[in-house]
Enzyme design. Sequence first.
Site, PDB file in Angstrom:
ATOM      1  CB  SER B 148      -0.912   0.014   1.228  1.00 42.37           C
ATOM      2  OG  SER B 148      -1.762  -1.101   1.218  1.00 42.37           O
ATOM      3  NE  ARG B 337     -29.143 -16.847   0.805  1.00 38.90           N
ATOM      4  CZ  ARG B 337     -28.964 -18.177   0.753  1.00 38.90           C
ATOM      5  NH1 ARG B 337     -30.004 -18.993   0.701  1.00 38.90           N
ATOM      6  NH2 ARG B 337     -27.765 -18.687   0.762  1.00 38.90           N
ATOM      7  CD  GLU B 428      -3.612  -1.273 -10.232  1.00 38.53           C
ATOM      8  OE1 GLU B 428      -3.861  -0.073 -10.096  1.00 38.53           O
ATOM      9  OE2 GLU B 428      -2.522  -1.726 -10.615  1.00 38.53           O
TER      10      GLU B 428
HETATM   11  C1  FAD Z   1     -18.357 -30.855   2.587  1.00 34.37           C
HETATM   12  C2  FAD Z   1     -19.674 -31.562   2.688  1.00 34.37           C
HETATM   13  C3  FAD Z   1     -19.750 -32.747   3.395  1.00 34.37           C
HETATM   14  C4  FAD Z   1     -20.960 -33.466   3.462  1.00 34.37           C
HETATM   15  N1  FAD Z   1     -20.999 -34.655   4.128  1.00 34.37           N
HETATM   16  C5  FAD Z   1     -22.144 -35.401   4.104  1.00 34.37           C
HETATM   17  C6  FAD Z   1     -22.204 -36.712   4.696  1.00 34.37           C
HETATM   18  O1  FAD Z   1     -21.216 -37.195   5.266  1.00 34.37           O
HETATM   19  N2  FAD Z   1     -23.360 -37.415   4.605  1.00 34.37           N
HETATM   20  C7  FAD Z   1     -24.466 -36.912   3.977  1.00 34.37           C
HETATM   21  O2  FAD Z   1     -25.484 -37.605   3.931  1.00 34.37           O
HETATM   22  N3  FAD Z   1     -24.469 -35.670   3.411  1.00 34.37           N
HETATM   23  C8  FAD Z   1     -23.323 -34.908   3.457  1.00 34.37           C
HETATM   24  N4  FAD Z   1     -23.309 -33.643   2.886  1.00 34.37           N
HETATM   25  C9  FAD Z   1     -24.525 -33.128   2.226  1.00 34.37           C
HETATM   26  C10 FAD Z   1     -25.182 -31.966   2.998  1.00 34.37           C
HETATM   27  O3  FAD Z   1     -25.785 -32.462   4.144  1.00 34.37           O
HETATM   28  C11 FAD Z   1     -26.178 -31.244   2.079  1.00 34.37           C
HETATM   29  O4  FAD Z   1     -25.442 -30.626   1.053  1.00 34.37           O
HETATM   30  C12 FAD Z   1     -26.977 -30.213   2.854  1.00 34.37           C
HETATM   31  O5  FAD Z   1     -27.933 -30.856   3.625  1.00 34.37           O
HETATM   32  C13 FAD Z   1     -27.665 -29.149   1.990  1.00 34.37           C
HETATM   33  O6  FAD Z   1     -28.570 -29.743   1.140  1.00 34.37           O
HETATM   34  P1  FAD Z   1     -28.544 -29.465  -0.431  1.00 34.37           P
HETATM   35  O7  FAD Z   1     -27.137 -29.591  -0.887  1.00 34.37           O
HETATM   36  O8  FAD Z   1     -29.562 -30.341  -1.017  1.00 34.37           O
HETATM   37  O9  FAD Z   1     -28.976 -27.945  -0.568  1.00 34.37           O
HETATM   38  P2  FAD Z   1     -30.360 -27.392  -1.217  1.00 34.37           P
HETATM   39  O10 FAD Z   1     -31.472 -27.694  -0.287  1.00 34.37           O
HETATM   40  O11 FAD Z   1     -30.454 -27.844  -2.626  1.00 34.37           O
HETATM   41  O12 FAD Z   1     -30.071 -25.827  -1.177  1.00 34.37           O
HETATM   42  C14 FAD Z   1     -30.029 -25.001  -2.365  1.00 34.37           C
HETATM   43  C15 FAD Z   1     -30.640 -23.649  -2.017  1.00 34.37           C
HETATM   44  O13 FAD Z   1     -32.047 -23.825  -1.785  1.00 34.37           O
HETATM   45  C16 FAD Z   1     -32.429 -23.203  -0.583  1.00 34.37           C
HETATM   46  N5  FAD Z   1     -33.565 -23.933   0.004  1.00 34.37           N
HETATM   47  C17 FAD Z   1     -33.731 -25.279   0.104  1.00 34.37           C
HETATM   48  N6  FAD Z   1     -34.898 -25.559   0.721  1.00 34.37           N
HETATM   49  C18 FAD Z   1     -35.482 -24.370   1.021  1.00 34.37           C
HETATM   50  C19 FAD Z   1     -36.703 -23.978   1.679  1.00 34.37           C
HETATM   51  N7  FAD Z   1     -37.559 -24.895   2.146  1.00 34.37           N
HETATM   52  N8  FAD Z   1     -36.962 -22.656   1.831  1.00 34.37           N
HETATM   53  C20 FAD Z   1     -36.088 -21.732   1.378  1.00 34.37           C
HETATM   54  N9  FAD Z   1     -34.934 -22.033   0.751  1.00 34.37           N
HETATM   55  C21 FAD Z   1     -34.641 -23.342   0.575  1.00 34.37           C
HETATM   56  C22 FAD Z   1     -31.200 -23.240   0.294  1.00 34.37           C
HETATM   57  O14 FAD Z   1     -31.211 -22.213   1.267  1.00 34.37           O
HETATM   58  C23 FAD Z   1     -30.080 -23.031  -0.740  1.00 34.37           C
HETATM   59  O15 FAD Z   1     -29.893 -21.650  -0.943  1.00 34.37           O
HETATM   60  C24 FAD Z   1     -22.114 -32.936   2.820  1.00 34.37           C
HETATM   61  C25 FAD Z   1     -22.033 -31.713   2.121  1.00 34.37           C
HETATM   62  C26 FAD Z   1     -20.832 -31.024   2.048  1.00 34.37           C
HETATM   63  C27 FAD Z   1     -20.784 -29.727   1.288  1.00 34.37           C
HETATM   64  C1  FAD Z   2      -3.026 -11.806  -6.859  1.00 40.95           C
HETATM   65  C2  FAD Z   2      -2.158 -10.592  -6.673  1.00 40.95           C
HETATM   66  C3  FAD Z   2      -1.469 -10.066  -7.776  1.00 40.95           C
HETATM   67  C4  FAD Z   2      -0.620  -8.973  -7.622  1.00 40.95           C
HETATM   68  N1  FAD Z   2       0.074  -8.502  -8.717  1.00 40.95           N
HETATM   69  C5  FAD Z   2       1.005  -7.512  -8.539  1.00 40.95           C
HETATM   70  C6  FAD Z   2       1.822  -7.076  -9.628  1.00 40.95           C
HETATM   71  O1  FAD Z   2       1.720  -7.572 -10.766  1.00 40.95           O
HETATM   72  N2  FAD Z   2       2.754  -6.117  -9.391  1.00 40.95           N
HETATM   73  C7  FAD Z   2       2.910  -5.543  -8.152  1.00 40.95           C
HETATM   74  O2  FAD Z   2       3.766  -4.688  -7.988  1.00 40.95           O
HETATM   75  N3  FAD Z   2       2.132  -5.920  -7.085  1.00 40.95           N
HETATM   76  C8  FAD Z   2       1.195  -6.897  -7.254  1.00 40.95           C
HETATM   77  N4  FAD Z   2       0.414  -7.296  -6.177  1.00 40.95           N
HETATM   78  C9  FAD Z   2       0.594  -6.661  -4.858  1.00 40.95           C
HETATM   79  C10 FAD Z   2      -0.575  -5.753  -4.453  1.00 40.95           C
HETATM   80  O3  FAD Z   2      -0.556  -4.574  -5.226  1.00 40.95           O
HETATM   81  C11 FAD Z   2      -0.486  -5.454  -2.936  1.00 40.95           C
HETATM   82  O4  FAD Z   2      -0.690  -6.658  -2.259  1.00 40.95           O
HETATM   83  C12 FAD Z   2      -1.537  -4.423  -2.544  1.00 40.95           C
HETATM   84  O5  FAD Z   2      -1.106  -3.154  -2.963  1.00 40.95           O
HETATM   85  C13 FAD Z   2      -1.833  -4.380  -1.025  1.00 40.95           C
HETATM   86  O6  FAD Z   2      -0.685  -4.032  -0.340  1.00 40.95           O
HETATM   87  P1  FAD Z   2      -0.172  -4.932   0.887  1.00 40.95           P
HETATM   88  O7  FAD Z   2      -0.188  -6.349   0.468  1.00 40.95           O
HETATM   89  O8  FAD Z   2       1.077  -4.326   1.322  1.00 40.95           O
HETATM   90  O9  FAD Z   2      -1.266  -4.722   2.023  1.00 40.95           O
HETATM   91  P2  FAD Z   2      -1.057  -3.958   3.425  1.00 40.95           P
HETATM   92  O10 FAD Z   2      -0.982  -2.490   3.171  1.00 40.95           O
HETATM   93  O11 FAD Z   2       0.003  -4.597   4.194  1.00 40.95           O
HETATM   94  O12 FAD Z   2      -2.461  -4.257   4.107  1.00 40.95           O
HETATM   95  C14 FAD Z   2      -2.594  -4.974   5.349  1.00 40.95           C
HETATM   96  C15 FAD Z   2      -3.736  -4.361   6.144  1.00 40.95           C
HETATM   97  O13 FAD Z   2      -3.357  -3.049   6.576  1.00 40.95           O
HETATM   98  C16 FAD Z   2      -4.366  -2.111   6.272  1.00 40.95           C
HETATM   99  N5  FAD Z   2      -3.751  -0.802   6.012  1.00 40.95           N
HETATM  100  C17 FAD Z   2      -2.615  -0.533   5.304  1.00 40.95           C
HETATM  101  N6  FAD Z   2      -2.401   0.788   5.302  1.00 40.95           N
HETATM  102  C18 FAD Z   2      -3.402   1.388   5.999  1.00 40.95           C
HETATM  103  C19 FAD Z   2      -3.734   2.743   6.350  1.00 40.95           C
HETATM  104  N7  FAD Z   2      -2.986   3.760   5.957  1.00 40.95           N
HETATM  105  N8  FAD Z   2      -4.850   2.973   7.063  1.00 40.95           N
HETATM  106  C20 FAD Z   2      -5.628   1.935   7.466  1.00 40.95           C
HETATM  107  N9  FAD Z   2      -5.362   0.650   7.188  1.00 40.95           N
HETATM  108  C21 FAD Z   2      -4.262   0.370   6.454  1.00 40.95           C
HETATM  109  C22 FAD Z   2      -5.067  -2.682   5.031  1.00 40.95           C
HETATM  110  O14 FAD Z   2      -6.407  -2.187   4.961  1.00 40.95           O
HETATM  111  C23 FAD Z   2      -5.023  -4.190   5.323  1.00 40.95           C
HETATM  112  O15 FAD Z   2      -6.127  -4.540   6.148  1.00 40.95           O
HETATM  113  C24 FAD Z   2      -0.452  -8.374  -6.331  1.00 40.95           C
HETATM  114  C25 FAD Z   2      -1.171  -8.892  -5.227  1.00 40.95           C
HETATM  115  C26 FAD Z   2      -2.000  -9.981  -5.384  1.00 40.95           C
HETATM  116  C27 FAD Z   2      -2.729 -10.518  -4.189  1.00 40.95           C
END
Ligand code: FAD
Ligand code: FAD
Lengths: 620, 620
Positions: B148, B337, B428
């Site tokens: 920064s 949402r 940036e």
């Molecule tokens: C890392 C991971 C590990 C898991 N491990 C297991 C496991 O070991 N065994 C297992 O059986 N399952 C497992 N699961 C499955 C997990 O339990 C389901 O993904 C979870 O219950 C959510 O159901 P869904 O994916 O069908 O979501 P969905 O119900 O399809 O949700 C999709 C969207 O619909 C919305 N929605 C759904 N119903 C409603 C409603 N009635 N009203 C309003 N909004 C609604 C939700 O808010 C969401 O935004 C795992 C999932 C993950 C990601």
């Molecule tokens: C994917 C990626 C690609 C990049 N590519 C390039 C590139 O091509 N060339 C290049 O030169 N750089 C590159 N960068 C670097 C990038 O520009 C810096 O990471 C960026 O400018 C943020 O600076 P910093 O990492 O020092 O953050 P820091 O300034 O260390 O920020 C740390 C924390 O301190 C806070 N903070 C800092 N100063 C203040 C203040 N005065 N007041 C209040 N809060 C403050 C910030 O809000 C933050 O929460 C890249 C970075 C990433 C992640």
Amino acid sequence: MEDLEGGVDFLADERKKAKFDVEAMKIFWAGSQHKFQVADRMARLVASDPVFKKDDRVRLERKELFKGTLRKAAHAWKRIVELRLSEEEASQLRFFVDEPAYTDLHWGMFIPAIKGQGTEEQQRKWLPLAYRMQIIGCYAQTELGHGSNVQGLETTATFDSETDEFVINSPTLTSSKWWPGGLGKISTHAVVYARLMIDGKEHGVHGFIVQLRSLDDHLPLPGITVGDIGMKFGSGAYNTMDNGVLQFDHVRIPRDQMLMRVLQVTREGKVVQSDVPRQLIYGTMVYVRQTIVYDASRALSKAVCIATRYSAVRRQFGSQNGGRETQVIDYKTQQNRLFPLLASAYAFRIVGDWLNWLYRDVTERLQANDFSTLPEAHACTAGLKSLTTSFTADAIEECRKLCGGHGYLCSSGLPELFAVYVPACTYEGDNVVLLLQVARILMKTVSQLGSGKQPVGTIAYMGRAENLMQSQCSVKKAEDWLNPATVLEVFEARSLRMSVACAKNLSQFSNPEEGFLELSADLVGASVAHCQLIVVSKFIEKLQQDIPGEGVRPNAIALVDAFNYTDHFLGSVLGRYDGNVYPKLYEEAWKDPLNDSVIPDGFHEYVRPLLKRQVRTSRL
Amino acid sequence: MEDLEGGVDFLADERKKAKFDVEAMKIFWAGSQHKFQVADRMARLVASDPVFKKDDRVRLERKELFKGTLRKAAHAWKRIVELRLSEEEASQLRFFVDEPAYTDLHWGMFIPAIKGQGTEEQQRKWLPLAYRMQIIGCYAQTELGHGSNVQGLETTATFDSETDEFVINSPTLTSSKWWPGGLGKISTHAVVYARLMIDGKEHGVHGFIVQLRSLDDHLPLPGITVGDIGMKFGSGAYNTMDNGVLQFDHVRIPRDQMLMRVLQVTREGKVVQSDVPRQLIYGTMVYVRQTIVYDASRALSKAVCIATRYSAVRRQFGSQNGGRETQVIDYKTQQNRLFPLLASAYAFRIVGDWLNWLYRDVTERLQANDFSTLPEAHACTAGLKSLTTSFTADAIEECRKLCGGHGYLCSSGLPELFAVYVPACTYEGDNVVLLLQVARILMKTVSQLGSGKQPVGTIAYMGRAENLMQSQCSVKKAEDWLNPATVLEVFEARSLRMSVACAKNLSQFSNPEEGFLELSADLVGASVAHCQLIVVSKFIEKLQQDIPGEGVRPNAIALVDAFNYTDHFLGSVLGRYDGNVYPKLYEEAWKDPLNDSVIPDGFHEYVRPLLKRQVRTSRL
Ligand SMILES: Cc1cc2nc3c(=O)[nH]c(=O)nc-3n(C[C@H](O)[C@H](O)[C@H](O)COP(=O)(O)OP(=O)(O)OC[C@H]3O[C@@H](n4cnc5c(N)ncnc54)[C@H](O)[C@@H]3O)c2cc1C
Ligand SMILES: Cc1cc2nc3c(=O)[nH]c(=O)nc-3n(C[C@H](O)[C@H](O)[C@H](O)COP(=O)(O)OP(=O)(O)OC[C@H]3O[C@@H](n4cnc5c(N)ncnc54)[C@H](O)[C@@H]3O)c2cc1C
């Protein structure tokens, strides 16, 4: 934990500024002197063991990564046995290994499902096998087409009275089990949730113990198709877990492998309700969600620890007269973002401890046939699970941003922490779906106000509705907010008023279910307010005791089609132009290298010896 | 884009519901009929070319992944040359390849830096080489210790009058260049920012063209240490880019390689200000940030497209009489949402287009020596960069959650989209640091109200301060919010009042800088309100025209030490107990497999032919 490799403490000046006894706070955080000592010992044990090294994790391709996890799980088990660790110690050791593994589901879901839903006889048969890891189990509920709506599961378990067996079948593609951890490559058994069918009649969804793989050669048994569902968020993260897909082609299991604690199927195919109350199942949910709240405090504290220390190290701007620049932790914006997260880590810990008490209280009452507190306890844990996991997921990402550019490197630990944490917002109940459940009890409570029925537990404050609806905020100047009683009352009044407003709007609908759907966004808001109140109240309690110191709808698809993106450009199976999601998801799954071979690398070295009991049994 | 592989459109019913002309909206989104056609053609060209396949990306380990990117970049270049594409077409083609690559920095930062900061002579020498890719360049500003605070950079460029050279040196570990994209493995040249030193006197930070690698064998030149900084967030994501580390040990470059458009160093070592205004640099920043706002709308729209289509496909709960379940897009919570994100994707596109106009306007004025609108334009782009990128990052994750469990799979595209997008909040200009810059101009504007100086551009509304301070919101019932003029006035009044409140509090401080630091959190709030107003006002304008239808401070470290975590458990270089961050970060970097060999795999096949001009020059 003190860990000064080179002997120099660059944060020493910061540490000297402390105004309280750090050692005492360590014990508060751990929960007790005893818990502190166990955690401390297990953490050091893991940290000092080269097998548990994890800093190369993000650089491993999936097969190597997975093989490493199998190695670690086997080594953990070996250490548990060798050191004759207690259950508490073993669980802490696994926690500090800090890598999702099939063992999580075996110990955390398979065994508890049998304990909670199996008859005593079933427990006697299966639990010893599971405890000794002679069988490895997983929890197979979710299907490709159904997660949240468990009652919509499509897998069938049809009773065949001739052979006294259930026939487990996957009638459709969407009925494929999808997501269960440990299923993809490792589990020999699963508790499978399926729709019970007898003589063409449905009897709801129940659990069945099904063997998936041969105990001889680990090959899937006839009629079973099983594999891993592929890469997930992040480069190490949850990819150490073999979340799986599973299909049944008329697989037969003996009748006694249906978990029959609550509902029994007799030799004649009669369905008999046992005298064990169904509500027990809710008790289990209270347990599992309570652990998730506790885990939220752990994940959040980890992120906050990283961001806080780095903010004290990082300096940027503000150098005067050639002196050192300002530590970024001294910027008010940095503090404003970071410190509430720090406070929340503590608050969630306190809430987690309290939920643990609540679970034990509910269990005791259930055993005494007292179901009175269960609905409230169930709603409370569901709501707190939702609130704490959503907050923690966002907070981890905020911590990453607080670290500037460097937070984007894997070596900062934060990308992986985020990627491995976020599914907590989805599993064990989608967070929005859970909040809607909380809203139901809130609406019921409000509708019963004045009926003489006193609300209990965390909803008790609603009994003071008249006061709270009229109370005026006593805050005149900023400092008035420092009075905990004021804060508490404001949160209570806010929550109650939001619930009452929803209830009033609901009463305008002739069909309450329609009203509930229509008002669901506001209802979710009321639930969040209620859950925030619980967190605030438990935090305050503890601080005082213990601590020192729509229009769019018809056009929606068209509006996104207008972006004119190719499927290639979107690069997303879920976002395909044709909407033909499921078969393509299924196809994708098989491309993962873990599916190249039926037996995964590392199985013979690290899993088979356990199954074959080549490691001695433990004290567990 | 229509893409119906199997011939069946599962969203056909949804598409029939559209109430507007989708084709017309495609052109609106693209910006013009011409832009639509170019984008459409390039998108199809990329999608149909097997070399640009990207669905296996998350499964590749780093070296394979990187090699794939080199292959794609070379192939893109080949197609650009073969098809004699225009600059517009080439840029669209690269955009649709959708994979961060060294070419982004070459075209997006290296060339613009030379154009913006190089003299005409320098441009004549370097640009043709760069345009033909005979040299490949990157932009090396950020250092391990400073991002920064650019004025805090430690790299030095010391003039040696004897040899008429600059000596580029990295005096400390923290002065190592760190993050530049394309630096790690590929770039032959860099624009390096360093502190100009002449006769022991400092003359600020300037840009220097430095050759890094031999054009013969691609080995780093003497005195140069260079490598890749290792894995970043996600499993494909930004890991296709060789963000690098670079150290100089007294590396000599000819004097004429300092970019001298604004400031010149003579043969005698005299520093001469040219007649070219310094402000030109801000013009470049306006340009770069304007593209970032545009990119926000692209990333957001991609996520929203995925979530919207899947929400229409996904059904959960609500089946009645055995009918189909409810599409989740029909749940009010889902709509609440999702739809604001969809609206925002459009709003950001409109704002991006407007910023493009602003950039062109500012450039014309600069050329006519009119600097009057520059501060406001600069603040406006800084603020909008911050607002739109923060919003988009959060929105992508919300889209992922909206897809339930399946959103967690890489095959959903959303994890990678998030991981590759989030650094836009940091590079940036860190988003908080940028908002603080916006606050400065807001405070200056408020302090000058009544002085007769009329605020211009997006701050013009502050000229109506008296009205806006007193105006009463005219909204009586919900529908009143549908009047755009009402919405606009509310956003104006809110923004102005927040700024005025900050200014009032600031005036209480005898030292304004101290006040600014103390009140920075509120100032950031005021800046956000101002930027939201800009988005709302530009959106409304377009809709009406064109579219159819301290307490904690001393204890902070101790509070996190109390968690008692080992460095192993934290798994974070930034969170180390000893705070000894930088050397460890540095060490970590060398562990990446890309650092195993000095010349990366794929270099000889895909980079060297470009450098050796074995591909014919293009029209560019
Ligand atoms: C890392 C991971 C590990 C898991 N491990 C297991 C496991 O070991 N065994 C297992 O059986 N399952 C497992 N699961 C499955 C997990 O339990 C389901 O993904 C979870 O219950 C959510 O159901 P869904 O994916 O069908 O979501 P969905 O119900 O399809 O949700 C999709 C969207 O619909 C919305 N929605 C759904 N119903 C409603 C409603 N009635 N009203 C309003 N909004 C609604 C939700 O808010 C969401 O935004 C795992 C999932 C993950 C990601
Ligand atoms: C994917 C990626 C690609 C990049 N590519 C390039 C590139 O091509 N060339 C290049 O030169 N750089 C590159 N960068 C670097 C990038 O520009 C810096 O990471 C960026 O400018 C943020 O600076 P910093 O990492 O020092 O953050 P820091 O300034 O260390 O920020 C740390 C924390 O301190 C806070 N903070 C800092 N100063 C203040 C203040 N005065 N007041 C209040 N809060 C403050 C910030 O809000 C933050 O929460 C890249 C970075 C990433 C992640």
